[in-house]
Enzyme design. Structure first.
Site, PDB file in Angstrom:
ATOM      1  N   HIS A  68       0.817  -1.231   0.000  1.00  0.00           N
ATOM      2  CA  HIS A  68       0.000   0.000   0.000  1.00  0.00           C
ATOM      3  C   HIS A  68       0.851   1.282   0.000  1.00  0.00           C
ATOM      4  CE1 HIS A  68      -2.810   3.071   1.185  1.00  0.00           C
ATOM      5  NE2 HIS A  68      -2.254   3.164   2.377  1.00  0.00           N
ATOM      6  N   HIS A  92       3.705   6.602   5.942  1.00  0.00           N
ATOM      7  CA  HIS A  92       2.522   7.320   6.434  1.00  0.00           C
ATOM      8  C   HIS A  92       1.638   6.522   7.381  1.00  0.00           C
ATOM      9  CE1 HIS A  92       0.249   5.413   3.062  1.00  0.00           C
ATOM     10  NE2 HIS A  92      -0.780   5.580   3.870  1.00  0.00           N
ATOM     11  N   GLU A  96       0.561   4.916  13.038  1.00  0.00           N
ATOM     12  CA  GLU A  96      -0.824   4.560  13.306  1.00  0.00           C
ATOM     13  C   GLU A  96      -0.998   3.056  13.472  1.00  0.00           C
ATOM     14  OE1 GLU A  96      -3.214   6.435  10.335  1.00  0.00           O
ATOM     15  OE2 GLU A  96      -4.842   5.023  10.668  1.00  0.00           O
ATOM     16  N   ASP A  97      -0.304   2.302  12.674  1.00  0.00           N
ATOM     17  CA  ASP A  97      -0.573   0.862  12.607  1.00  0.00           C
ATOM     18  C   ASP A  97       0.522  -0.046  13.158  1.00  0.00           C
ATOM     19  OD1 ASP A  97      -2.963   1.446  11.399  1.00  0.00           O
ATOM     20  OD2 ASP A  97      -2.192   1.233   9.356  1.00  0.00           O
ATOM     21  N   ASP A 158      -2.636   8.342  -0.783  1.00  0.00           N
ATOM     22  CA  ASP A 158      -3.097   7.301   0.135  1.00  0.00           C
ATOM     23  C   ASP A 158      -4.551   6.944  -0.186  1.00  0.00           C
ATOM     24  OD1 ASP A 158      -3.461   5.712   2.472  1.00  0.00           O
ATOM     25  OD2 ASP A 158      -4.184   7.471   3.580  1.00  0.00           O
ATOM     26  N   ASP A 279     -16.871  18.692 -24.972  1.00  0.00           N
ATOM     27  CA  ASP A 279     -15.500  18.219 -24.753  1.00  0.00           C
ATOM     28  C   ASP A 279     -15.449  16.721 -24.460  1.00  0.00           C
ATOM     29  OD1 ASP A 279     -16.672  18.420 -22.308  1.00  0.00           O
ATOM     30  OD2 ASP A 279     -14.926  19.266 -21.302  1.00  0.00           O
TER      31      ASP A 279
HETATM   32 MN    MN Z   1      -2.673   4.509   4.151  1.00  0.00          MN
END
Ligand code: MN
Length: 521
Positions: A68, A92, A96-97, A158, A279
């Site tokens: 990811h 990133h 958090e994880d 992300d 267009d």
């Molecule tokens: Mn992410």
């Protein structure tokens, strides 16, 4: 090759983490070859740290988590962004994880990189629940973004990769994520002029948000993108021949068939049918400089049949988000194909695709002081960003805050004109009074009535795209509590509230002094 459109599982199919990491690095490395060796090393360090931190963790799709951040990073590498953005993007999700904290990262990485990672890190779900946490995360992101815009580039990359893998998320969550992506992230990208992200996010979210309409598009031969792509190829060849015959030097010619979501939006507009959309097929011509833009325009008008009222000079009058280009719609007499030409220089093109992000690009020649947001974005966008942060400082409930963010800043906008022909941008549903406050606080406070296209209307009347609006003021006029019902922009609301509060305070003080006076005697 456009990596963001590739399915990662087709590339990484191994069950061995080291092998997967090696394969991922082999994909990423050539894409960041524009960095100097020292900067590349920083990105490699971030890559290693990220692999160590996430380890064998897997995503809902069953693939290694490390895929990811790398795929998000690939999108940013396609935009030639700097080492800090790339490194922060790779890490990133680390704080958090994983058990690796921001403090840990600060030991090995610059404060700028750590700041970027922090800016996209969501608050722990233990402390906050449901919508509150979501609003708080948004609020923090906007503040971080105002200090360093690169936060939003990472967030967009992300989000895009999460959308591309949305099929692995529980069905009941898919729609919410798709809606939020279009309502907030696509609009953010649009406001910053990063049309690359806007288009990708909208088109990826579209099938989840409106599955039936999407199916209709696929099944209808007129709406299906393949027909338009065929027309496109034909017209590219024809234009190339013309340019050769006319001995015109050009740098590049590309085309795009109008994307599904933007076509869907256009068709939703009142009474629009496919014939009203000019267009569907657009050719982009990149030429050397601005004089060449106008020269090519005149040649194309000689060789194709220009449609009336379809020339737009965004070079002289750039769009609100800074977009510049010459547009014209022409008809090819031979095939009957109607197509739009977009003529621009390379610099304008980079800006059209990547917007403000192009200021961080390694391709940018005239680097400016990147910290100074006011210099990077145009005044309108700067004001809009400041408003966004102001919203977060108001004393609202989280739900009210979310509503304001969406309503006042991300809903579609209309353009109305002042009598001097200056375009003013307002959200859809804005009234004449909103317009008055947008012009100036004093115009708002003394507004008596409005003239729209020459006719007198009430201040509470809703404006429409293209209206010419004039405000008639009176010295004796002042804001009333009722006015709060007549406006929809937060700017007008704040100004009216400030006035009413001040007025009340003055009245109270007057009463106080009146009461006090006899005692003082
Ligand atoms: Mn992410």
């Amino acid at each position: 090759m456009n990596f963001s459109s590739l399915n990662s599982q087709q590339i990484i199919s191994t069950d061995n983490l080291d092998l997967a990491a090696k394969q991922l690095w082999d994909i990423l490395e050539p894409k960041i070859s524009y960095l100097n060796p020292k900067d590349k090393e920083v990105v490699e360090m971030a890559f290693t740290q990220m692999v160590l931190a996430h380890g064998e963790t897997r995503r809902k799709s069953g693939e290694f988590y490390i895929i990811h951040p790398v795929f998000a990073c690939l999108t940013l590498a396609e935009m030639f962004l700097d080492k800090d953005t790339l490194a922060a993007c790779l890490m990133h999700d680390v704080p958090e994880d994983t058990s690796v904290t921001l403090k840990d990262l600060a030991k090995d990485f610059s404060s700028e990189i750590v700041f970027l990672v922090e800016g996209v890190t969501k608050l722990s779900s233990v402390k906050y629940k449901g919508e509150d946490r979501y609003a708080e995360n948004l609020r923090r992101m906007f503040v971080a973004m105002s200090k360093d815009l690169r936060v939003i580039f990472i967030k967009l990359a992300d989000r895009l990769h999460n959308l591309k893998t949305l099929e692995f998320v529980k069905p009941e969550k898919r729609q919410r994520i798709a809606l939020e992506s279009i309502e907030i992230y696509a609009h953010l990208a649009e406001r910053l002029g990063i049309s690359y992200f806007r288009g990708e996010i909208e088109d990826t979210a579209f099938p989840y948000l409106y599955p039936e309409e999407y199916q209709k598009f696929l099944n209808d031969p007129d709406l299906n993108i393949q027909k338009r792509e065929k027309e496109l190829l034909k017209m590219i060849e024809k234009t190339k021949t013309i340019l050769q015959e006319e001995k015109i030097d050009y740098k590049r010619i590309t085309g795009r068939a109008k994307r599904y979501y933007s076509l869907y939006k256009k068709l939703l507009e009142k009474n629009k049918t496919l014939e009203d959309i000019y267009d569907l097929v657009a050719l982009r011509l990149i030429v050397e400089d601005i004089p060449a833009c106008y020269h090519v325009l005149s040649i194309l008008h000689r060789r194709f049949e220009p449609l009336e009222g379809r020339i737009k000079d965004y070079i002289q009058r750039p769009k609100e988000n800074g977009y510049q280009s010459l547009h014209t719609t022409v008809k090819d007499k031979e095939t009957g194909i109607i197509l739009e030409f977009q003529i621009r220089t390379q610099e304008m093109h980079d800006y059209a695709e990547f917007g403000v992000a192009s200021h961080w690009s390694y391709k940018e020649k005239n680097k400016i002081n990147k910290k100074n947001l006011a210099q990077i974005v145009n005044p309108e966008t700067y004001k809009w960003l400041s408003e966004l942060i102001e919203l977060g400082k108001q004393d609202w409930s989280e739900q009210e805050y979310l509503q304001h963010v969406k309503l006042n800043l991300f809903q579609d906008r209309i353009f109305v004109m002042t009598p001097q022909n200056d375009p003013i941008s307002l959200p859809v549903g804005a009234t004449a009074l909103d317009f008055a406050y947008k012009i100036h606080r004093e115009v708002g406070e003394h507004a008596l009535m409005a003239k729209v296209n020459g006719e007198i209307v009430k201040l509470s009347d809703t404006l429409r795209n293209g209206d010419v609006v004039e405000i008639i003021t009176s010295k004796n006029q002042k804001p009333k509590a009722d006015w709060l019902k007549w406006i929809i922009t937060s700017q007008a609301r704040n100004q009216i509230k400030i006035f009413l509060r001040k007025e009340k305070k003055e009245q109270n003080e007057q009463e106080k002094t009146l009461l006090k006076k006899p005692k003082q005697k």
